[in-house]
Design a protein around this motif. Sequence first.
Motif, mmCIF file in Angstrom:
data_model
loop_
_atom_site.group_PDB
_atom_site.id
_atom_site.type_symbol
_atom_site.label_atom_id
_atom_site.label_comp_id
_atom_site.label_asym_id
_atom_site.label_seq_id
_atom_site.Cartn_x
_atom_site.Cartn_y
_atom_site.Cartn_z
ATOM 1 N N GLU A 182 -45.719 46.111 -17.046
ATOM 2 C CA GLU A 182 -45.493 44.678 -17.174
ATOM 3 C C GLU A 182 -44.107 44.453 -17.755
ATOM 4 O O GLU A 182 -43.758 45.024 -18.791
ATOM 5 N N SER A 183 -43.307 43.642 -17.073
ATOM 6 C CA SER A 183 -41.970 43.374 -17.587
ATOM 7 C C SER A 183 -42.046 42.271 -18.639
ATOM 8 O O SER A 183 -43.082 41.631 -18.798
ATOM 9 N N SER A 184 -40.931 42.051 -19.325
ATOM 10 C CA SER A 184 -40.931 41.076 -20.419
ATOM 11 C C SER A 184 -41.272 39.662 -19.939
ATOM 12 O O SER A 184 -41.790 38.855 -20.691
ATOM 13 N N ASN A 185 -40.995 39.373 -18.651
ATOM 14 C CA ASN A 185 -41.340 38.036 -18.147
ATOM 15 C C ASN A 185 -42.705 37.998 -17.461
ATOM 16 O O ASN A 185 -43.012 37.085 -16.715
ATOM 17 N N GLY A 186 -43.519 39.037 -17.731
ATOM 18 C CA GLY A 186 -44.896 39.010 -17.249
ATOM 19 C C GLY A 186 -45.102 39.484 -15.816
ATOM 20 O O GLY A 186 -46.191 39.357 -15.273
ATOM 21 N N LEU A 326 -57.834 47.280 -12.193
ATOM 22 C CA LEU A 326 -57.839 46.248 -11.154
ATOM 23 C C LEU A 326 -57.290 44.915 -11.676
ATOM 24 O O LEU A 326 -56.366 44.340 -11.098
ATOM 25 N N THR A 327 -57.847 44.449 -12.788
ATOM 26 C CA THR A 327 -57.417 43.153 -13.310
ATOM 27 C C THR A 327 -56.007 43.219 -13.892
ATOM 28 O O THR A 327 -55.258 42.250 -13.840
ATOM 29 N N ARG A 328 -55.645 44.384 -14.416
ATOM 30 C CA ARG A 328 -54.299 44.580 -14.960
ATOM 31 C C ARG A 328 -53.266 44.458 -13.832
ATOM 32 O O ARG A 328 -52.254 43.786 -13.964
ATOM 33 N N LEU A 329 -53.575 45.115 -12.717
ATOM 34 C CA LEU A 329 -52.669 45.089 -11.573
ATOM 35 C C LEU A 329 -52.542 43.689 -10.984
ATOM 36 O O LEU A 329 -51.473 43.281 -10.523
ATOM 37 N N LEU A 330 -53.636 42.945 -11.004
ATOM 38 C CA LEU A 330 -53.633 41.607 -10.397
ATOM 39 C C LEU A 330 -53.221 40.511 -11.382
ATOM 40 O O LEU A 330 -53.144 39.343 -11.021
ATOM 41 N N GLN A 331 -52.958 40.919 -12.618
ATOM 42 C CA GLN A 331 -52.729 39.956 -13.709
ATOM 43 C C GLN A 331 -51.780 38.797 -13.384
ATOM 44 O O GLN A 331 -52.095 37.647 -13.652
ATOM 45 N N LEU A 334 -53.377 36.324 -10.586
ATOM 46 C CA LEU A 334 -54.678 35.675 -10.820
ATOM 47 C C LEU A 334 -54.445 34.675 -11.954
ATOM 48 O O LEU A 334 -54.020 35.062 -13.029
ATOM 49 N N GLY A 335 -54.701 33.427 -11.704
ATOM 50 C CA GLY A 335 -54.507 32.428 -12.748
ATOM 51 C C GLY A 335 -53.066 31.974 -12.829
ATOM 52 O O GLY A 335 -52.239 32.348 -11.994
ATOM 53 N N GLY A 336 -52.733 31.209 -13.827
ATOM 54 C CA GLY A 336 -51.381 30.673 -13.956
ATOM 55 C C GLY A 336 -51.041 29.812 -12.752
ATOM 56 O O GLY A 336 -51.845 28.990 -12.322
ATOM 57 N N ASN A 337 -49.870 30.061 -12.179
ATOM 58 C CA ASN A 337 -49.461 29.305 -11.003
ATOM 59 C C ASN A 337 -49.954 29.909 -9.700
ATOM 60 O O ASN A 337 -49.655 29.413 -8.637
#
Length: 367
Positions: A182-186, A326-331, A334-337
Amino acid sequence: PSSHNGSTEDCCVKVAVHVRPLIADERAQGCKDCVTVVQGKPQVQIGTHSFTFDHVYGSTGSPPSAMFEECVAPLVDGLFHGYNATVLAYGQTGSGKTYTMGTGFKDGCQTGIVPLVMNMLFSKIEALKHQTEFQLHVSFIEILKEEVRDLLDSTSVNKSDAANGHTSKATILGKPPIQIRESSNGVITLAGSTDVSVSTFKEMAACLEQGSLSRATGSTNMNNQSSRSHAIFTITLEQMHKLSPVIPEDNSLNGSANEEYLCAKLHLVDLAGSERAKRTGSDGLRFKEGVHINKGLLALGNVISALGDEKKRKEGVHVPYRDSKLTRLLQDSLGGNSRTVMIACISPADINAEETLNTLKYANRAR
Ligand code: ADP
Ligand code: MG
């Protein structure tokens, strides 16, 4: 009779149900159809249970293209505006996940969501290319036992079998395992997996086919690996809009000031079979795998449920992305924008009634 009404407007996660027709095998066993799709409503009934979703697609009524048009095409459009998206196919083994997603793509067969996405992408690119520069990348990975496997790595030889199933290919080849970062900007990226640059439908289709084949041959005689792994086909679209086509002769304007860069990705996910793990292996290995699969599906259910609950979202409730690979990869998709569609695949056969009910409950909870 119990009625579950999970349908809400304005939610970042849409849930659709796809009821496949009875297949020859089920007919041969004398199975009866036990699922009713209510006419004119996105509602399914099984026994005394009734569920309402955003969309329900049955064997009769809606044309095959309806699901794509209603559920997936808006996500492909969103990519061109920079929005990440995820399409998930959920359901027990044999319910039609691979058929629906089109991740079993072979011999130029172009049914299913992935080939339709590819068609739409390339026709949009063709229409926009005079004003925008596009770059497409694809990756195709599989998550099995909380380990990421590269389905596009043509250099690797699959040596894992039932005997050493816990030894990953990566370990055998001395390669570092693929890591989710995960980079600093998510922004979530996969380190160490193949990312293929493609510029035509044919090139992208070749990746889909190669990965599908790799997934199929990765399974062993004893275990059907593909039913226990999550397969994720990811398309990344980068675009550079040429906002100001007129460049002054003296070059006084820096080109970059007149360009807009957008990058978005679409994950097309053929999830592991949702059936409950049965302890059938003599060494307990299979049981362990089952536990891991449940981990991904369980975490996904929790994440989607947290996202769908507006009250929880407003309270800033923790979304448990880190609970599985799975959820980490799709983080970041999924959700947000980003936009998410879950397609719950079910068999209409009475022998599958219990698992079908489980699938509908899971999908309902996702709302
Ligand atoms: P899963 O990936 O969930 O295990 P599959 O996609 O492999 O399930 O489908 C199981 C079987 O059902 C396959 O033989 C497939 O061809 C058939 N099938 C699935 N969906 C449909 C459909 N919509 N129409 C006809 N046959 C289907
Ligand atoms: Mg499948």
